[in-house]
Design an enzyme around this catalytic site. Structure first.
Site, PDB file in Angstrom:
ATOM      1  N   HIS A  74      -7.809 -12.993 -10.013  1.00  0.00           N
ATOM      2  CA  HIS A  74      -7.779 -14.429 -10.202  1.00  0.00           C
ATOM      3  C   HIS A  74      -8.261 -15.261  -9.023  1.00  0.00           C
ATOM      4  O   HIS A  74      -7.952 -14.794  -8.117  1.00  0.00           O
ATOM      5  CB  HIS A  74      -5.949 -14.523 -10.413  1.00  0.00           C
ATOM      6  CG  HIS A  74      -5.435 -14.426 -11.636  1.00  0.00           C
ATOM      7  ND1 HIS A  74      -4.066 -14.705 -11.741  1.00  0.00           N
ATOM      8  CD2 HIS A  74      -5.946 -13.724 -12.553  1.00  0.00           C
ATOM      9  CE1 HIS A  74      -4.164 -14.363 -13.262  1.00  0.00           C
ATOM     10  NE2 HIS A  74      -5.034 -13.839 -13.648  1.00  0.00           N
ATOM     11  N   TYR A 205       3.254 -21.820 -10.883  1.00  0.00           N
ATOM     12  CA  TYR A 205       4.538 -21.881  -9.963  1.00  0.00           C
ATOM     13  C   TYR A 205       4.950 -23.367 -10.348  1.00  0.00           C
ATOM     14  O   TYR A 205       4.459 -24.242  -9.942  1.00  0.00           O
ATOM     15  CB  TYR A 205       4.186 -21.724  -8.726  1.00  0.00           C
ATOM     16  CG  TYR A 205       4.092 -20.351  -8.018  1.00  0.00           C
ATOM     17  CD1 TYR A 205       2.615 -20.046  -8.378  1.00  0.00           C
ATOM     18  CD2 TYR A 205       4.812 -19.658  -7.395  1.00  0.00           C
ATOM     19  CE1 TYR A 205       2.200 -18.337  -7.745  1.00  0.00           C
ATOM     20  CE2 TYR A 205       4.532 -18.336  -6.997  1.00  0.00           C
ATOM     21  CZ  TYR A 205       3.246 -17.716  -7.189  1.00  0.00           C
ATOM     22  OH  TYR A 205       2.933 -16.485  -6.752  1.00  0.00           O
ATOM     23  N   PRO A 296      10.434 -13.211  -3.156  1.00  0.00           N
ATOM     24  CA  PRO A 296       8.957 -12.682  -4.040  1.00  0.00           C
ATOM     25  C   PRO A 296       8.016 -14.191  -4.391  1.00  0.00           C
ATOM     26  O   PRO A 296       6.923 -13.797  -4.779  1.00  0.00           O
ATOM     27  CB  PRO A 296       9.488 -12.021  -5.125  1.00  0.00           C
ATOM     28  CG  PRO A 296      10.916 -12.422  -5.417  1.00  0.00           C
ATOM     29  CD  PRO A 296      11.500 -12.981  -3.883  1.00  0.00           C
ATOM     30  N   LYS A 300       4.117 -11.437  -1.354  1.00  0.00           N
ATOM     31  CA  LYS A 300       4.036 -10.560  -0.077  1.00  0.00           C
ATOM     32  C   LYS A 300       4.489  -9.215  -0.214  1.00  0.00           C
ATOM     33  O   LYS A 300       4.018  -8.441   0.916  1.00  0.00           O
ATOM     34  CB  LYS A 300       4.483 -11.574   1.013  1.00  0.00           C
ATOM     35  CG  LYS A 300       3.613 -12.678   1.134  1.00  0.00           C
ATOM     36  CD  LYS A 300       2.236 -12.532   1.310  1.00  0.00           C
ATOM     37  CE  LYS A 300       1.330 -13.633   0.763  1.00  0.00           C
ATOM     38  NZ  LYS A 300      -0.051 -12.864   0.804  1.00  0.00           N
ATOM     39  N   TYR A 387      -1.794 -16.907   0.715  1.00  0.00           N
ATOM     40  CA  TYR A 387      -1.418 -16.313  -0.663  1.00  0.00           C
ATOM     41  C   TYR A 387      -2.565 -15.222  -0.598  1.00  0.00           C
ATOM     42  O   TYR A 387      -2.143 -13.983  -1.175  1.00  0.00           O
ATOM     43  CB  TYR A 387      -1.684 -17.234  -1.665  1.00  0.00           C
ATOM     44  CG  TYR A 387      -1.091 -16.781  -2.948  1.00  0.00           C
ATOM     45  CD1 TYR A 387      -1.730 -15.899  -3.688  1.00  0.00           C
ATOM     46  CD2 TYR A 387       0.308 -17.353  -3.368  1.00  0.00           C
ATOM     47  CE1 TYR A 387      -1.157 -15.305  -4.953  1.00  0.00           C
ATOM     48  CE2 TYR A 387       0.930 -16.543  -4.573  1.00  0.00           C
ATOM     49  CZ  TYR A 387       0.209 -15.922  -5.163  1.00  0.00           C
ATOM     50  OH  TYR A 387       0.612 -15.510  -6.561  1.00  0.00           O
TER      51      TYR A 387
HETATM   52  P1  FAS Z   1      10.252   0.416  -2.389  1.00  0.00           P
HETATM   53  O1  FAS Z   1      11.788  -0.012  -2.574  1.00  0.00           O
HETATM   54  O2  FAS Z   1       9.386   0.206  -3.184  1.00  0.00           O
HETATM   55  O3  FAS Z   1      10.529   2.012  -2.237  1.00  0.00           O
HETATM   56  C1  FAS Z   1      11.433   2.805  -1.456  1.00  0.00           C
HETATM   57  C2  FAS Z   1      11.593   4.056  -2.275  1.00  0.00           C
HETATM   58  O4  FAS Z   1      12.360   4.934  -1.380  1.00  0.00           O
HETATM   59  C3  FAS Z   1      12.159   3.796  -3.686  1.00  0.00           C
HETATM   60  O5  FAS Z   1      11.559   4.655  -4.399  1.00  0.00           O
HETATM   61  C4  FAS Z   1      13.694   4.573  -3.455  1.00  0.00           C
HETATM   62  O6  FAS Z   1      14.012   5.221  -4.638  1.00  0.00           O
HETATM   63  C5  FAS Z   1      13.351   5.463  -2.392  1.00  0.00           C
HETATM   64  N1  FAS Z   1      14.485   5.820  -1.507  1.00  0.00           N
HETATM   65  C6  FAS Z   1      15.592   5.013  -1.294  1.00  0.00           C
HETATM   66  N2  FAS Z   1      16.640   5.555  -0.438  1.00  0.00           N
HETATM   67  C7  FAS Z   1      16.206   6.738  -0.124  1.00  0.00           C
HETATM   68  C8  FAS Z   1      16.710   7.957   0.433  1.00  0.00           C
HETATM   69  N3  FAS Z   1      17.744   7.878   1.063  1.00  0.00           N
HETATM   70  N4  FAS Z   1      15.906   9.169   0.281  1.00  0.00           N
HETATM   71  C9  FAS Z   1      14.734   8.985  -0.344  1.00  0.00           C
HETATM   72  N5  FAS Z   1      14.265   8.113  -0.968  1.00  0.00           N
HETATM   73  C10 FAS Z   1      14.885   7.181  -1.182  1.00  0.00           C
HETATM   74  N6  FAS Z   1       7.288  -8.219  -4.033  1.00  0.00           N
HETATM   75  C11 FAS Z   1       6.436  -8.959  -4.469  1.00  0.00           C
HETATM   76  O7  FAS Z   1       5.354  -9.058  -4.080  1.00  0.00           O
HETATM   77  N7  FAS Z   1       6.490  -9.639  -5.834  1.00  0.00           N
HETATM   78  C12 FAS Z   1       7.573  -9.527  -6.731  1.00  0.00           C
HETATM   79  O8  FAS Z   1       7.735  -9.989  -7.744  1.00  0.00           O
HETATM   80  C13 FAS Z   1       8.693  -8.615  -6.364  1.00  0.00           C
HETATM   81  N8  FAS Z   1       9.862  -8.257  -7.111  1.00  0.00           N
HETATM   82  C14 FAS Z   1      10.505  -7.241  -6.654  1.00  0.00           C
HETATM   83  C15 FAS Z   1      11.854  -7.053  -7.400  1.00  0.00           C
HETATM   84  C16 FAS Z   1      12.850  -6.238  -6.967  1.00  0.00           C
HETATM   85  C17 FAS Z   1      14.040  -5.960  -8.125  1.00  0.00           C
HETATM   86  C18 FAS Z   1      12.767  -5.729  -5.781  1.00  0.00           C
HETATM   87  C19 FAS Z   1      13.789  -4.933  -5.156  1.00  0.00           C
HETATM   88  C20 FAS Z   1      11.701  -5.771  -5.061  1.00  0.00           C
HETATM   89  C21 FAS Z   1      10.843  -6.606  -5.469  1.00  0.00           C
HETATM   90  N9  FAS Z   1       9.159  -7.011  -4.786  1.00  0.00           N
HETATM   91  C22 FAS Z   1       8.602  -7.874  -5.107  1.00  0.00           C
HETATM   92  C23 FAS Z   1       9.362  -6.454  -3.283  1.00  0.00           C
HETATM   93  C24 FAS Z   1       8.716  -4.906  -3.639  1.00  0.00           C
HETATM   94  O9  FAS Z   1       7.430  -5.118  -4.472  1.00  0.00           O
HETATM   95  C25 FAS Z   1       8.703  -4.544  -2.479  1.00  0.00           C
HETATM   96  O10 FAS Z   1       8.112  -5.129  -1.380  1.00  0.00           O
HETATM   97  C26 FAS Z   1       7.950  -2.906  -2.293  1.00  0.00           C
HETATM   98  O11 FAS Z   1       8.626  -2.280  -3.388  1.00  0.00           O
HETATM   99  C27 FAS Z   1       8.040  -2.424  -0.919  1.00  0.00           C
HETATM  100  O12 FAS Z   1       7.671  -0.912  -1.167  1.00  0.00           O
HETATM  101  P2  FAS Z   1       8.202   0.073  -0.475  1.00  0.00           P
HETATM  102  O13 FAS Z   1       8.476  -0.446   1.119  1.00  0.00           O
HETATM  103  O14 FAS Z   1       7.568   1.466  -0.514  1.00  0.00           O
HETATM  104  O15 FAS Z   1       9.680   0.118  -0.851  1.00  0.00           O
HETATM  105  C1  PHB Z   2       4.764 -10.760 -10.632  1.00  0.00           C
HETATM  106  O1  PHB Z   2       3.584 -10.825 -11.248  1.00  0.00           O
HETATM  107  O2  PHB Z   2       5.631 -10.143 -10.743  1.00  0.00           O
HETATM  108  C2  PHB Z   2       4.838 -12.033  -9.364  1.00  0.00           C
HETATM  109  C3  PHB Z   2       3.757 -12.621  -9.146  1.00  0.00           C
HETATM  110  C4  PHB Z   2       3.619 -13.477  -8.134  1.00  0.00           C
HETATM  111  C5  PHB Z   2       5.055 -13.845  -7.481  1.00  0.00           C
HETATM  112  C6  PHB Z   2       6.093 -12.755  -7.693  1.00  0.00           C
HETATM  113  C7  PHB Z   2       6.127 -12.051  -8.672  1.00  0.00           C
HETATM  114  O3  PHB Z   2       5.014 -14.455  -6.474  1.00  0.00           O
END
Ligand code: FAS
Ligand code: PHB
Length: 398
Positions: A74, A205, A296, A300, A387
């Protein structure tokens, strides 16, 4: 069962998986434990946008095969407000782009590669009773019970806490050794995955009197959309028809229609800014959501997690081979990027979301900021460079 490894990694999300791969590329062995199943990790709907630096990092690590085939490049985003939809052209402003490639696909690619390279035991899924201990010694310990019921105690040279916001590693650090800064936002995102082609070529957005909305996508046939709701919203009160009607209202624009379709997944995500520092305690190194959370709106979170471990891998390599300088600089180096991303995510969030009960000043200020950002090249460039992502640290693995 007592065993040994060089690096214990807690959490098989993007941070833990990429770190395990980058360490293996350096000949450093690790034990990676995960409380969820492989299927759960691969299906968990999260982020959707990769910064230019994240794409380069995955390519340099030999992990971008499917990304290069299925990722959608994009060149910008749309900001919609006051009945207008204006484009921010990243290519023109920064020469950089972003790539739409779901976090579920990144995780799938990383898991497949770790198992191909390291065998089925490379990732211990579905473990129970994980523990970390002796973090302030040079022999920290990782304990867990494997899926087949064996209790392991792994002696490590270092432990990487990649276990997300609700994990055990950050909370294993003595409270007086951490400074936590946090802000909750008075709204959340209701997100849907829909089996319908996107109604837009690039992300929209939208600022609206009824609340924020985002039109993203996953593939040419699958859309991803979000709308601002209250943090205590009951998702049962949002049948598909109501979601599509609300999204249509918030994206309404003469001559344009939002195409609805079957909803495949829906969830509500709370929003917070959260930073815990330092990101190291003794031989424990925190990375990704275990150390920081951003709303989100700036896309980032996933990119920060990848950037943390891109620096952590060479830092651990140095630490294990008598060159501790990068490990000593790890926290400060990562926190500089974390705070820049935290500010940008806060700025995007507060510019686009309507605060419940806000005074009459909020909306005109937001509209003035949106008009300035879409008419001033300097202001648009600032959004675009944040971004698309700031360059990774020169010492990073990319
Ligand atoms: P993660 O949370 O992805 O991974 C951590 C891992 O550790 C998980 O698999 C978990 O099961 C495991 N774990 C937890 N406790 C443990 C333990 N005690 N022992 C062993 N394993 C354990 N970011 C964006 O940029 N855009 C978005 O739209 C967006 N939407 C999101 C929606 C939700 C619901 C959430 C929670 C986050 C969202 N994020 C988004 C942010 C997300 O993408 C995170 O930044 C990203 O997953 C970070 O990656 P990790 O640091 O690896 O953590
Ligand atoms: C997504 O595609 O999940 C998404 C994209 C941009 C954002 C947040 C989520 O800022």
């Amino acid at each position: 069962m007592r065993t040994r490894t060089q690096v214990g990694i807690v959490g098989a999300g993007p941070a833990g998986l990429l770190l395990s791969h980058l360490l293996a590329q350096r000949g450093i062995d690790s034990v990676l434990i995960e409380i969820r199943s492989r299927e759960y990790c691969e299906a968990r709907q999260r982020a959707g946008v990769l910064e230019a630096g994240s794409v380069a990092l995955l390519r340099a690590a030999g992990l971008a095969g499917r990304l290069d085939r299925h990722g959608i490049e994009h060149g910008g985003i749309y900001l919609q407000f006051g009945g207008e939809r204006r484009h921010i052209d990243f290519r023109d402003l920064t020469g950089k782009t972003v790539t739409v490639y779901a976090q579920t696909e990144v995780v799938r690619d990383l898991i497949a590669r770790r198992i191909t390279d390291g065998g089925a035991g490379a990732i211990q899924f579905s473990v129970t009773s994980p523990q970390v201990a002796d973090l302030d010694t040079d022999r920290p310990v990782l304990r867990y019970t494997s899926q087949d019921g064996v209790r392991y105690e792994v002696s490590c040279d270092a432990i990487a806490g990649c276990d997300g916001f609700h994990g055990i590693c950050r909370t294993a650090v003595p409270a007086d050794a951490l400074t936590i800064v946090e802000r909750g936002y008075p709204y959340a995102w209701l997100g849907i995955l829909a089996d319908v082609p996107p109604s837009t070529d690039e992300l929209i957005y939208a600022h609206h009197a009824r609340g924020f909305a985002l039109h993203s996508l996953r593939t040419p046939a699958v859309s991803r959309l979000y709308l601002q709701v209250s943090p205590d919203e009951d998702i049962a009160s949002w049948p598909d028809e109501r979601i599509w009607a609300e999204l249509s209202e918030r994206f309404a624009l003469p001559g344009w229609t939002l195409r609805p379709g079957p909803v495949l997944d829906k969830s509500i995500t709370p929003m917070r800014s959260f930073v815990s520092a330092p990101m190291r305690y003794g031989r424990l190194f925190l990375a990704g959501d275990a150390a920081h959370i951003v709303p989100p709106t700036g896309a980032k979170g996933l990119n920060l997690a990848l950037a943390d471990v891109a620096y952590l891998a060479p830092a651990l390599d140095g630490l294990l081979h008598g060159r501790p300088d990068k490990a000593e600089a790890y926290s400060e180096t990562c926190l500089q990027r974390v705070w820049r991303a935290t500010h940008f995510s806060w700025w995007m969030t507060t510019m686009l979301h309507r605060t419940p009960g806000a005074d009459d000043l909020e909306a005109p200020l937001q509209l003035a900021q949106l008009r300035y950002t879409t008419t001033s090249r300097a202001a648009a460039t600032s959004l675009a460079e944040n971004y698309t992502g700031l360059p990774l640290n020169a010492d990073s693995a990319a």
